[in-house]
Design a protein around this motif. Structure first.
Motif, short mmCIF file in Angstrom:
data_model
loop_
_atom_site.label_atom_id
_atom_site.label_comp_id
_atom_site.label_asym_id
_atom_site.label_seq_id
_atom_site.Cartn_x
_atom_site.Cartn_y
_atom_site.Cartn_z
N THR A 184 2.46 1.94 -3.51
CA THR A 184 0.40 2.38 -4.43
C THR A 184 0.55 3.69 -4.02
O THR A 184 0.93 4.73 -5.02
N GLN A 201 -8.28 -0.62 -11.95
CA GLN A 201 -9.08 -1.78 -13.14
C GLN A 201 -9.58 -1.47 -13.41
O GLN A 201 -10.97 -2.35 -14.42
N GLU A 234 -8.29 1.64 -2.28
CA GLU A 234 -9.49 1.06 -2.53
C GLU A 234 -10.08 1.96 -4.26
O GLU A 234 -10.66 1.31 -4.72
N ARG A 269 -7.45 1.08 -6.11
CA ARG A 269 -7.73 0.18 -7.20
C ARG A 269 -8.67 -0.05 -8.26
O ARG A 269 -8.58 -0.61 -8.69
N GLU A 283 0.93 -0.73 -0.14
CA GLU A 283 0.04 0.11 -0.17
C GLU A 283 0.88 1.08 0.40
O GLU A 283 0.51 1.67 -0.39
#
Length: 227
Positions: free
Chosen positions: A51, A220, A213, A216, A48
């Protein structure tokens, strides 16, 4: 000043505290950078952190190694995790030395502290980091202590988050602060929470969604609509 006094002054600056750091008032306060490192290993948060560091570098364009307020807000808009009204609030909170920029440590430490996934255990580095940010958040005038009005605001927020009927927060705050002879600094705040005289700090100061989140989901390719 004496060498010891100098060390205290230096450590106060390092910890994002003002001059005149007093052990009595700040008590168990720790360096945010140190707590962040400890919290990363405590929560196995290495991936994390990487990222977030990458997102930080992508946006920190104006001044190398630092995020400006606008750059921070751009991240929050790109990866929505909380109400836009809080973007400036979080920036000001994470910018502990109030210089208008966030270092990578400021950014990572702040995001970790306000994530809804970060546990709230006072004796762990992540819990301590959260407590320090909660204290700074309610210390609106940044004078290193919570006035009765500031404690009342915290109690009011706790009642709202718990969906409790509102008792008079001012009365509760006055009673709590009066238990301490010294100003209600971080030491008193930490002590009151530890002794459970101040309950319910766990839901305070959290984003609605975890920023990671949101990142992420974006990465995607927006998969996760309807999730």
């Amino acid at each position: 000043g004496e060498p010891g006094e100098m060390a205290v002054k230096q450590s106060a600056n390092v910890m994002g505290l003002q001059e005149g750091y007093s052990q009595e008032q700040w008590g168990p306060w720790r360096s945010h950078g140190l707590l962040l490192q400890q919290a990363i290993s405590e929560l196995s948060w290495q991936e994390e952190a990487q990222t977030l560091a990458k997102v930080f570098k992508e946006h920190a364009r104006g001044k190398e190694g630092y995020l400006s307020r606008d750059e921070f807000i751009a991240i929050m808009q790109k990866y929505p995790c909380c109400n836009a009204a809080y973007h400036k609030v979080f920036f000001d909170l994470f910018d502990r030395n109030q210089d208008g920029y966030l270092s990578e440590t400021d950014f990572l430490g702040g995001v970790l502290a306000v994530s809804p996934f970060t546990p709230h255990k006072l004796e762990t580095p992540s819990g301590q980091l959260r407590m320090q940010f909660i204290f700074l958040y309610y210390d609106a005038n940044r004078n290193g202590r919570l006035e009765v009005e500031e404690v009342a605001k915290m109690i009011e927020h706790i009642q709202q988050l718990r969906g409790q009927p509102h008792s008079d927060a001012m009365v509760d705050a006055t009673a709590l602060v009066s238990l301490y002879t010294e100003p209600f600094g971080f030491a008193a705040f930490h002590d009151a929470a530890q002794k459970r005289m101040l309950n319910g700090t766990s839901p305070l100061l959290r984003t609605q969604q975890d920023l990671l989140e949101a990142i992420r989901q974006q990465r995607q390719g927006g998969a996760g609509a309807g999730a």
